[in-house]
Enzyme design. Structure first.
Site, short mmCIF file in Angstrom:
data_model
loop_
_atom_site.label_atom_id
_atom_site.label_comp_id
_atom_site.label_asym_id
_atom_site.label_seq_id
_atom_site.Cartn_x
_atom_site.Cartn_y
_atom_site.Cartn_z
N ASP A 51 0.77 -1.28 -0.05
CA ASP A 51 -0.22 0.14 -0.01
C ASP A 51 0.76 1.31 -0.02
O ASP A 51 0.47 2.44 -0.10
CB ASP A 51 -1.26 0.00 1.11
CG ASP A 51 -0.29 -0.05 2.49
OD1 ASP A 51 0.96 -0.12 2.58
OD2 ASP A 51 -1.12 -0.07 3.58
N SER A 52 2.17 0.91 -0.09
CA SER A 52 2.96 2.25 -0.34
C SER A 52 3.05 2.73 -1.66
O SER A 52 3.42 3.81 -1.92
CB SER A 52 4.64 1.67 -0.13
OG SER A 52 4.89 0.49 -0.78
N ASP A 90 -1.11 -6.06 -0.42
CA ASP A 90 -1.56 -5.50 0.92
C ASP A 90 -3.12 -5.24 1.10
O ASP A 90 -3.59 -4.56 -0.03
CB ASP A 90 -0.87 -4.19 0.87
CG ASP A 90 0.23 -4.08 1.77
OD1 ASP A 90 0.53 -4.93 2.82
OD2 ASP A 90 1.08 -3.22 1.93
N LYS A 120 -1.46 -9.47 2.73
CA LYS A 120 -0.88 -9.12 4.00
C LYS A 120 -1.61 -8.11 4.74
O LYS A 120 -2.33 -7.18 3.86
CB LYS A 120 0.66 -8.41 3.32
CG LYS A 120 1.47 -7.72 4.59
CD LYS A 120 2.73 -7.23 4.25
CE LYS A 120 3.05 -5.97 3.73
NZ LYS A 120 2.68 -4.95 4.43
N GLU A 122 -1.73 -5.70 8.11
CA GLU A 122 -1.21 -4.87 9.33
C GLU A 122 -1.97 -5.11 10.76
O GLU A 122 -2.85 -4.86 10.79
CB GLU A 122 -0.83 -3.48 9.22
CG GLU A 122 0.03 -3.15 8.44
CD GLU A 122 0.09 -1.60 7.86
OE1 GLU A 122 -0.39 -0.86 8.91
OE2 GLU A 122 0.76 -1.15 6.89
N GLU A 189 8.82 -4.20 10.50
CA GLU A 189 9.25 -3.09 10.02
C GLU A 189 9.72 -2.16 11.38
O GLU A 189 9.23 -2.11 12.13
CB GLU A 189 8.01 -2.34 9.24
CG GLU A 189 8.47 -1.29 8.72
CD GLU A 189 7.39 -0.22 7.78
OE1 GLU A 189 6.43 -1.12 7.46
OE2 GLU A 189 7.74 0.82 7.25
O1 KIV Z 1 3.41 -1.08 1.64
C1 KIV Z 1 4.77 -1.62 1.63
O2 KIV Z 1 5.45 -1.37 0.88
C2 KIV Z 1 5.17 -2.26 2.92
C3 KIV Z 1 6.46 -2.68 3.00
C4 KIV Z 1 7.28 -1.48 3.54
C5 KIV Z 1 6.67 -3.83 3.82
O3 KIV Z 1 4.42 -2.67 3.56
#
Ligand code: KIV
Length: 271
Positions: A51-52, A90, A120, A122, A189
């Site tokens: 989600d980056s 994510d 993924k 969080e 992280e």
């Molecule tokens: O969203 C992302 O890029 C991440 C990584 C930094 C692990 O969750």
């Protein structure tokens, strides 16, 4: 021959085998077909559609604005470019925090509409019900503990997490809970290296670190950061493998000059 060299398609089982054999796992983010194709062909083990994307693709300050539909769009674009790597998408902010039914619905949409291999998510024990429900639908789940950027407004800073003993013990308990629930791996992280190494030792599932030192089972970086496309972000844990910002700027300046001077296109570059 290493597992990495033998494998034609990386699965969650391959990652467990890599941990068992002490072979480190490489993971990078990607958000589009072309980049995913390059890094998959280069041999990275896991591609994270993070989600980056909210930061590096859309220019938002945080990861909060990106939507489930947008993550599915990025996920399906990446999947079309990948043959070998395991693709993890994510779950974005707001797609699982409501309740476990909503979490399952979001995870199913990601898997159905993007054809990714896993999701993924969080969080630790506070979202275990959602994780259980997603896992019971047969969807592989990667956990994410330590600095969890979707909670930025709760913490107010992107500083190193779990430096105090009580927070560190909570993180270890969360990691055990994720493993017991059935997560196939966990991202840690920005936490102290010694704590991350302890988690990697205590757990049997692979632990992938970002800013978590070398004592874990693998590493992940945001591809725009490690290639130097994004120059504003320089945390201590980031190693830049290239300065693409400068390379692209140079190429674009040459193009502008060639257009203005009418050097481009030449006779061979036209019909
Ligand atoms: O969203 C992302 O890029 C991440 C990584 C930094 C692990 O969750």
């Amino acid at each position: 021959m290493s597992v990495h060299q033998q494998i034609k398609k990386v699965t969650t089982h391959v990652l467990s085998e890599m941990k068992l054999k002490g072979e480190k796992i490489s993971m990078l983010t990607a958000y589009d077909y072309s980049m995913a194709r390059i890094i998959d062909k280069a041999g990275v083990d896991v591609i994270l559609v993070g989600d980056s994307a909210s930061n590096v693709m859309a220019g938002y300050e945080t990861t909060l604005p990106i939507t489930l539909d947008q993550m599915i769009y990025h996920g399906s674009s990446v999947v079309r470019g990948v043959e070998r790597a395991l693709v993890v998408v994510d779950m974005p902010f707001g797609s699982y925090q409501g309740n476990s039914k909503e979490a399952l619905h979001s995870a199913i949409r990601i898997m159905k509409e993007s054809s990714a291999d896993a999701v993924k998510i969080e969080g630790g024990q506070e979202i275990i019900e959602s994780i259980n429900r997603i896992l019971s639908a047969g969807i592989p789940v990667m956990g994410h503990l330590g600095l969890t950027p979707q909670s930025i407004h709760k913490f107010g800073t992107y500083a190193v997490r779990a430096q105090k003993e009580d927070e560190a013990e909570r993180l270890v308990a969360d990691a055990h809970a994720l493993e017991e629930a059935g997560c196939f791996a966990i991202v840690l992280e920005k936490i102290p290296a010694a704590l991350a190494a302890r988690v990697a030792r205590e757990l049997t599932i692979p632990i992938i670190g970002i800013g978590a030192g070398g004592g874990v089972d693998g590493q992940v970086l945001v591809v725009h950061d490690m290639l130097g496309i994004n120059q504003e972000f320089s945390p201590r844990f980031l190693r830049r493998y290239h300065n693409l910002y400068a390379e692209i700027t140079g190429a674009v300046k040459n193009y502008i000059q060639d257009v203005k001077s009418q050097d481009f296109p030449n006779e061979r570059e036209q019909y």
